[in-house]
Design an enzyme around this catalytic site. Structure first.
Site, PDB file in Angstrom:
ATOM      1  N   TYR A  60     -22.251  -6.328  23.468  1.00 35.77           N
ATOM      2  CA  TYR A  60     -20.829  -6.403  23.124  1.00 35.77           C
ATOM      3  C   TYR A  60     -20.150  -7.370  24.088  1.00 35.77           C
ATOM      4  CZ  TYR A  60     -21.831  -2.027  20.585  1.00 35.77           C
ATOM      5  OH  TYR A  60     -22.364  -1.062  19.762  1.00 35.77           O
ATOM      6  N   HIS A 126     -31.175  -0.461  21.038  1.00 36.34           N
ATOM      7  CA  HIS A 126     -30.117  -0.773  20.070  1.00 36.34           C
ATOM      8  C   HIS A 126     -30.694  -1.103  18.683  1.00 36.34           C
ATOM      9  CE1 HIS A 126     -25.831  -2.704  19.918  1.00 36.34           C
ATOM     10  NE2 HIS A 126     -26.095  -2.040  18.827  1.00 36.34           N
ATOM     11  N   PRO A 206     -18.078   5.772  11.679  1.00 35.04           N
ATOM     12  CA  PRO A 206     -17.830   6.920  10.810  1.00 35.04           C
ATOM     13  C   PRO A 206     -16.641   6.712   9.876  1.00 35.04           C
ATOM     14  CG  PRO A 206     -17.015   7.374  13.016  1.00 35.04           C
ATOM     15  CD  PRO A 206     -17.741   6.061  13.088  1.00 35.04           C
ATOM     16  N   LEU A 207     -15.835   5.672  10.162  1.00 34.80           N
ATOM     17  CA  LEU A 207     -14.684   5.372   9.301  1.00 34.80           C
ATOM     18  C   LEU A 207     -14.937   4.119   8.464  1.00 34.80           C
ATOM     19  CD1 LEU A 207     -11.836   6.148  11.854  1.00 34.80           C
ATOM     20  CD2 LEU A 207     -12.718   7.604  10.026  1.00 34.80           C
ATOM     21  N   GLY A 210     -13.371   0.919   9.700  1.00 38.19           N
ATOM     22  CA  GLY A 210     -11.915   0.842   9.528  1.00 38.19           C
ATOM     23  C   GLY A 210     -11.459   0.962   8.084  1.00 38.19           C
ATOM     24  N   PHE A 212     -11.764   3.384   5.965  1.00 42.05           N
ATOM     25  CA  PHE A 212     -11.138   4.657   5.631  1.00 42.05           C
ATOM     26  C   PHE A 212      -9.814   4.868   6.368  1.00 42.05           C
ATOM     27  CE2 PHE A 212     -15.544   5.631   4.284  1.00 42.05           C
ATOM     28  CZ  PHE A 212     -15.248   5.842   2.953  1.00 42.05           C
ATOM     29  N   GLY A 215      -8.097   1.093   3.871  1.00 47.20           N
ATOM     30  CA  GLY A 215      -8.601   0.561   2.601  1.00 47.20           C
ATOM     31  C   GLY A 215      -8.653  -0.960   2.603  1.00 47.20           C
TER      32      GLY A 215
END
Length: 340
Positions: A60, A126, A206-207, A210, A212, A215
């Protein structure tokens, strides 16, 4: 504000907050790096709120996210369970995956230095190097555990067969994988294997990166160098279909009296007490909203209704240039020994 509980991750004794914080977007891939003082303030706010499981990687930036975490952890190191990763070399343009023992050690020393710590709590591979038997890579990680440089070993984007072989060399504490309402392919083999072996499950993105949260509108605010623009699910030919999923999540969330991201995270929390989602954010208000998911309780009927949406997702998780658990099998150990 919601109470963030604790959970056991895996069966080797690691205890973490029941939701973590993914730190990638503070420094890399999702547009330009965010202002350092703001990100340090966010990390401190997370720790004070009880989210003490922080996730980074040497790629990162590369390296800049670990340096940021190193600064943020001054004076609070003992409160935090810190996870970082090795195995992907290179910058934004060209990645090379390596599980070579000498590189594993070099990467670990580099991360310890940048993070300015004596020991990494959870050290993940990773991505899996398909040229090096997994036993060889884990063998080197086992030495690093014995030397006290890392406490627990993890894998990311590994197949069920790879996880099994790795776990036979040294217990694997956690497997990090993409798991969300629109990424459920891991449920067939990978998750049952983790559960059989007593390995914790860490859900990244998990989203839906972004999706969720806002949209398709998400795309309007992305900077030119945000790599999500190139992901198949965000391309115009798939976006309309995926918008329907977001609309339904939105509808169900409104019925439930929570936000769409809270509903998506609550769904994951209801998958089992061995699952720790690590949503990333760069804003304190989004962080506060994310931990609100911990107080959303879903009935069996509501879970079934939410899950029925996932079948409709269109587009792959990544383009062809990024390896995942589907192509993570490594050669047998005998082939490595024969070549030596």
């Amino acid at each position: 504000m919601s109470k963030v509980g604790r959970m056991k991750l895996g069966s080797q004794g690691l205890e973490v907050s029941s939701q973590g914080l993914g730190c990638m977007s503070m420094s890399a891939f999702y547009g330009p790096p965010k202002p350092e003082p703001d990100m340090i303030a966010l990390i401190h706010h997370a720790i004070q709120s009880g989210v003490t499981f922080l996730d980074t990687s040497d790629v990162y930036g590369p390296h800049t996210n670990e340096l940021l975490l190193g600064k943020a952890l001054k004076g609070v190191r003992e409160k935090v369970q810190l996870a970082t990763k090795f195995g992907v070399r290179g910058g934004d343009e060209k990645f090379e995956i390596s599980g070579d023992p000498a590189y594993v050690r070099e990467a670990c020393e580099g991360s310890l230095k940048r993070l300015d710590i004596d020991s990494i709590d959870l050290y993940y591979q990773h991505r899996i190097d398909t040229r090096v038997p997994i036993e060889v890579t884990i063998g080197e990680l086992k030495k690093l555990v014995e030397e006290g440089k890392i406490k627990y070993i993890g894998l990311s984007e590994a197949s069920a067969a790879t996880i099994r072989r790795a776990h036979a060399v040294h217990p694997i504490t956690a497997v990090q994988l993409e798991w969300s309402l629109w990424s459920r392919d891991v449920e067939e083999e990978v998750i049952p294997t983790c559960r059989e072996l007593g390995i914790g499950i860490v859900a990244y993105s998990p989203l839906g990166r972004g999706f969720f949260s806002s949209g398709p509108k998400l795309l309007e605010n992305l900077s030119q160098d945000d790599y999500r623009k190139d992901l198949p699910r965000f391309r115009p030919e798939n976006l309309q279909q995926n918008q329907n999923i977001f609309d339904k999540v939105n509808e169900l969330a409104a019925k439930k009296g929570c936000t769409p991201p809270q509903l998506a995270l609550a769904w994951l929390h209801h998958q089992g007490n061995d699952v720790c989602p690590i949503p990333g954010t760069t804003k304190i208000e989004n962080f506060n909203q994310n931990i609100g998911a911990l107080s959303v309780k879903l009935t069996r009927e509501e879970l079934a209704e939410i899950e029925s949406l996932a079948d409709a997702v269109r587009g792959d998780r990544y383009g062809d240039d990024i390896s995942t658990w589907k192509d993570s099998d490594t050669p047998p150990l005998s082939s490595w020994n024969a070549a030596k």
